[in-house]
Motif scaffolding. Structure first.
Motif, PDB file in Angstrom:
ATOM      1  N   SER A 197      -6.965 -42.850 -25.543  1.00 51.63           N
ATOM      2  CA  SER A 197      -6.624 -42.139 -26.792  1.00 51.63           C
ATOM      3  C   SER A 197      -7.343 -40.805 -26.961  1.00 51.63           C
ATOM      4  N   HIS A 198      -7.745 -40.184 -25.861  1.00 55.05           N
ATOM      5  CA  HIS A 198      -8.330 -38.850 -25.937  1.00 55.05           C
ATOM      6  C   HIS A 198      -7.251 -37.801 -25.675  1.00 55.05           C
ATOM      7  N   VAL A 199      -7.466 -36.608 -26.164  1.00 48.78           N
ATOM      8  CA  VAL A 199      -6.575 -35.485 -25.861  1.00 48.78           C
ATOM      9  C   VAL A 199      -7.089 -34.829 -24.584  1.00 48.78           C
ATOM     10  N   ALA A 200      -6.282 -34.835 -23.533  1.00 49.57           N
ATOM     11  CA  ALA A 200      -6.695 -34.301 -22.234  1.00 49.57           C
ATOM     12  C   ALA A 200      -6.048 -32.940 -21.997  1.00 49.57           C
ATOM     13  N   VAL A 201      -6.890 -31.953 -21.686  1.00 54.32           N
ATOM     14  CA  VAL A 201      -6.412 -30.609 -21.342  1.00 54.32           C
ATOM     15  C   VAL A 201      -6.662 -30.409 -19.852  1.00 54.32           C
ATOM     16  N   LEU A 202      -5.597 -30.245 -19.059  1.00 58.87           N
ATOM     17  CA  LEU A 202      -5.722 -30.120 -17.617  1.00 58.87           C
ATOM     18  C   LEU A 202      -5.672 -28.648 -17.226  1.00 58.87           C
ATOM     19  N   ALA A 203      -6.711 -28.186 -16.546  1.00 61.37           N
ATOM     20  CA  ALA A 203      -6.783 -26.775 -16.138  1.00 61.37           C
ATOM     21  C   ALA A 203      -6.999 -26.706 -14.640  1.00 61.37           C
ATOM     22  N   GLU A 204      -5.977 -26.265 -13.925  1.00 62.70           N
ATOM     23  CA  GLU A 204      -6.084 -26.168 -12.477  1.00 62.70           C
ATOM     24  C   GLU A 204      -6.797 -24.867 -12.104  1.00 62.70           C
ATOM     25  N   GLY A 205      -7.895 -24.972 -11.394  1.00 66.16           N
ATOM     26  CA  GLY A 205      -8.653 -23.796 -10.999  1.00 66.16           C
ATOM     27  C   GLY A 205     -10.119 -24.128 -10.828  1.00 66.16           C
ATOM     28  N   GLY A 206     -10.918 -23.102 -10.607  1.00 65.98           N
ATOM     29  CA  GLY A 206     -12.345 -23.285 -10.382  1.00 65.98           C
ATOM     30  C   GLY A 206     -13.184 -22.666 -11.471  1.00 65.98           C
ATOM     31  N   LYS A 207     -14.337 -22.101 -11.055  1.00 64.88           N
ATOM     32  CA  LYS A 207     -15.304 -21.613 -12.036  1.00 64.88           C
ATOM     33  C   LYS A 207     -14.775 -20.448 -12.864  1.00 64.88           C
ATOM     34  N   GLU A 208     -13.782 -19.735 -12.341  1.00 64.72           N
ATOM     35  CA  GLU A 208     -13.227 -18.614 -13.105  1.00 64.72           C
ATOM     36  C   GLU A 208     -12.461 -19.085 -14.341  1.00 64.72           C
ATOM     37  N   LEU A 220     -13.548 -21.580 -16.420  1.00 59.70           N
ATOM     38  CA  LEU A 220     -14.414 -22.252 -17.395  1.00 59.70           C
ATOM     39  C   LEU A 220     -14.404 -21.567 -18.756  1.00 59.70           C
ATOM     40  N   ARG A 221     -14.717 -20.287 -18.760  1.00 60.15           N
ATOM     41  CA  ARG A 221     -14.816 -19.567 -20.036  1.00 60.15           C
ATOM     42  C   ARG A 221     -13.460 -19.495 -20.738  1.00 60.15           C
ATOM     43  N   GLN A 222     -12.409 -19.272 -19.973  1.00 59.81           N
ATOM     44  CA  GLN A 222     -11.074 -19.183 -20.555  1.00 59.81           C
ATOM     45  C   GLN A 222     -10.690 -20.472 -21.263  1.00 59.81           C
ATOM     46  N   VAL A 223     -10.924 -21.596 -20.612  1.00 64.71           N
ATOM     47  CA  VAL A 223     -10.571 -22.897 -21.205  1.00 64.71           C
ATOM     48  C   VAL A 223     -11.423 -23.175 -22.440  1.00 64.71           C
ATOM     49  N   ALA A 224     -12.715 -22.863 -22.364  1.00 62.31           N
ATOM     50  CA  ALA A 224     -13.609 -23.111 -23.494  1.00 62.31           C
ATOM     51  C   ALA A 224     -13.177 -22.323 -24.725  1.00 62.31           C
ATOM     52  N   GLU A 225     -12.802 -21.054 -24.530  1.00 65.12           N
ATOM     53  CA  GLU A 225     -12.441 -20.201 -25.657  1.00 65.12           C
ATOM     54  C   GLU A 225     -11.024 -20.460 -26.160  1.00 65.12           C
ATOM     55  N   ARG A 226     -10.116 -20.783 -25.237  1.00 62.07           N
ATOM     56  CA  ARG A 226      -8.711 -20.979 -25.629  1.00 62.07           C
ATOM     57  C   ARG A 226      -8.482 -22.364 -26.237  1.00 62.07           C
ATOM     58  N   ASP A 227      -9.017 -23.400 -25.597  1.00 59.89           N
ATOM     59  CA  ASP A 227      -8.708 -24.767 -26.015  1.00 59.89           C
ATOM     60  C   ASP A 227      -9.786 -25.393 -26.897  1.00 59.89           C
ATOM     61  N   GLN A 228     -11.010 -24.835 -26.856  1.00 59.63           N
ATOM     62  CA  GLN A 228     -12.123 -25.324 -27.676  1.00 59.63           C
ATOM     63  C   GLN A 228     -12.293 -26.848 -27.592  1.00 59.63           C
ATOM     64  N   PRO A 229     -12.491 -27.361 -26.386  1.00 60.28           N
ATOM     65  CA  PRO A 229     -12.669 -28.818 -26.232  1.00 60.28           C
ATOM     66  C   PRO A 229     -14.050 -29.263 -26.717  1.00 60.28           C
ATOM     67  N   MET A 269     -16.160 -30.961 -21.569  1.00 60.26           N
ATOM     68  CA  MET A 269     -15.484 -30.390 -20.399  1.00 60.26           C
ATOM     69  C   MET A 269     -15.984 -31.085 -19.136  1.00 60.26           C
ATOM     70  N   LEU A 270     -15.066 -31.656 -18.389  1.00 58.56           N
ATOM     71  CA  LEU A 270     -15.364 -32.259 -17.100  1.00 58.56           C
ATOM     72  C   LEU A 270     -15.050 -31.223 -16.029  1.00 58.56           C
ATOM     73  N   VAL A 271     -16.047 -30.864 -15.241  1.00 55.18           N
ATOM     74  CA  VAL A 271     -15.889 -29.802 -14.252  1.00 55.18           C
ATOM     75  C   VAL A 271     -16.032 -30.380 -12.854  1.00 55.18           C
ATOM     76  N   LEU A 323     -21.604 -20.648 -19.514  1.00 53.69           N
ATOM     77  CA  LEU A 323     -20.712 -21.441 -20.365  1.00 53.69           C
ATOM     78  C   LEU A 323     -21.489 -22.179 -21.451  1.00 53.69           C
ATOM     79  N   THR A 324     -22.557 -22.861 -21.076  1.00 53.29           N
ATOM     80  CA  THR A 324     -23.311 -23.649 -22.053  1.00 53.29           C
ATOM     81  C   THR A 324     -24.093 -22.769 -23.023  1.00 53.29           C
ATOM     82  N   THR A 325     -24.443 -21.555 -22.595  1.00 56.30           N
ATOM     83  CA  THR A 325     -25.130 -20.627 -23.495  1.00 56.30           C
ATOM     84  C   THR A 325     -24.166 -20.070 -24.530  1.00 56.30           C
ATOM     85  N   ARG A 326     -22.967 -19.717 -24.086  1.00 56.69           N
ATOM     86  CA  ARG A 326     -21.971 -19.155 -25.002  1.00 56.69           C
ATOM     87  C   ARG A 326     -21.407 -20.218 -25.942  1.00 56.69           C
TER      88      ARG A 326
END
Length: 396
Positions: free
Chosen positions: A24-35, A37-46, A49-51, A68-71
């Motif tokens: 029952s969690h909302v899962a956001v799937l983002a295909e890609g690497g370290k580039e 991280l910031r985009q997903v954090a700012e766009r989806d605001q989870p 984040m499982l990396v 990422l963790t600082t921002r």
């Protein structure tokens, strides 16, 4: 809970996504690497984040994770790694990673980790966010630091309070109420921002009273210039989660760093005096606030050392500066100067001082405290109310 999974592996993304959705969690799937991280954090605001740690676990730089963790200090980050050395685990934790899971992930381990982090997040969210009060002088010598420390001390009688000295070049807020040296300064915390959490924050402050702590300004100007706006923002983000009030003592300069702090303020107290030079500076300060889109509801004026019989009254100040909430603080030079020279709160040396009563009223307006019954009839009513509410012991 909203959980984002970042991985270049489509199969891994889908497998973990199904496990999370089944719980029952909302899962956001983002295909890609370290580039990504910031985009997903700012766009989806989870919330979490499982990396996929393939790009990091081989000893490469953890800088993208640390950034990422600082921002986003509220975001919990979990790394998935095939095999990790003890040194890597330590580096990962220092970068702000909450946990490291073996990859391929075991469903039971994933569920336990998600539940553990979810429980911590729910606990943090159940606590009300603290209010940020910023004090800024319109002119040198206005008394902003004295009022900031005095109000913080008053509020701490019923609430938890952290004062952060953001006058980076000339800050001395701690000396107004405390004679000791701080264990750390704002510069020390900024340099170790990757370690920032509630415990580290509390350990870096000087305890003035049971509910009142101060984070001191840097002693060294060279250290002060290294502090960045994002570091200040990260510190404030953690502070409001663990203190009822965060009081900011700012210098006169309005720069990128102070603007970042002022953006977070619930109320900005511009401290001035009822003299023409101070009023002219206040007018300039208010123009800056207007350019920053700070509305009148966010700003209050404190007219310090105010003489009701003086040539310039509140009405004249309003006609010049506009309609703002205005607090006046009377002049009590002798008692205030004595308290500052001794490095002790005014409440310690002059309990009946009119300045103290005035600051106490302001504190009470921000955080009303329960008032004791004033007469026998009210005490009897209070005692009756307590007995009907199920209290087993009632003190007179």
């Amino acid at each position: 809970m909203k959980i984002a999974i970042v991985s270049p592996n489509k199969i891994l993304l889908n497998e973990i996504g199904k496990l999370l959705q089944a719980a029952s969690h909302v899962a956001v799937l983002a295909e890609g690497g370290k580039e990504k991280l910031r985009q997903v954090a700012e766009r989806d605001q989870p919330d979490l984040m499982l990396v996929d740690g393939g790009a990091f676990c081989d000893g490469n730089s953890l800088a993208p994770i640390e950034d990422l963790t600082t921002r986003h200090p509220h975001l919990a980050v979990v790394l998935l790694c095939g095999g990790c050395s003890p040194d890597f685990l330590i580096s990962a934790m220092r970068s702000g990673v909450r946990e490291v899971l073996a990859s391929p992930v075991v469903p039971a381990d994933l569920a336990a980790t998600v539940e553990r982090i979810g429980s911590k997040l729910r606990s943090a969210q159940s606590r009300a966010i603290g209010k940020v009060l910023a004090f800024i002088p319109c002119k040198g010598g206005s008394g902003a630091t004295f009022l900031a420390t005095s109000l913080a001390f008053q509020l701490s009688e019923t609430r938890s309070v952290l004062l952060i000295d953001l006058n980076l070049q000339f800050g001395d807020a701690l000396s107004f109420v405390h004679e000791g040296r701080p264990p750390s300064t704002l510069a020390d915390v900024a340099r170790a921002i990757d370690r920032l959490d509630a415990s580290f924050l509390a350990a870096s402050t000087a305890r003035v009273a049971p509910n009142f702590s101060i984070m001191a300004a840097p002693d060294d100007h060279a250290q002060a210039v290294e502090i960045t706006p994002s570091q200040v923002d990260a510190i404030l983000a953690v502070a409001v989660l663990h203190y009822d009030f965060v009081v900011l003592d700012l210098g006169r300069s309005v720069d990128n760093l102070s603007i970042k702090a002022l953006d977070r303020a619930d109320t900005i107290y511009a401290v001035m005096q009822a003299g023409l030079p101070s009023i002219r500076n206040a007018k300039k300060m208010l123009a800056i606030f207007k350019s920053l889109d700070y509305g009148p509801a966010k700003i209050a004026l404190i007219v310090n050392r105010f003489d009701r019989k003086g040539a310039i009254g509140v009405a004249e100040i309003e006609r010049t500066l506009g309609k703002f909430t205005i607090h006046t603080v009377p002049n009590s030079y002798k008692h205030v100067t004595t308290a500052i020279d001794h490095g002790e709160p005014l409440v310690t040396s002059a309990r009946s001082d009119p300045v103290l009563r005035n600051v106490a009223e302001l504190a009470d307006s921000l955080s009303p405290r329960p008032h004791a019954p004033r007469n026998m009839f009210e005490r009897l009513l209070a005692r009756a109310a307590a007995s009907t509410s199920g209290d087993s012991h009632v003190l007179p």
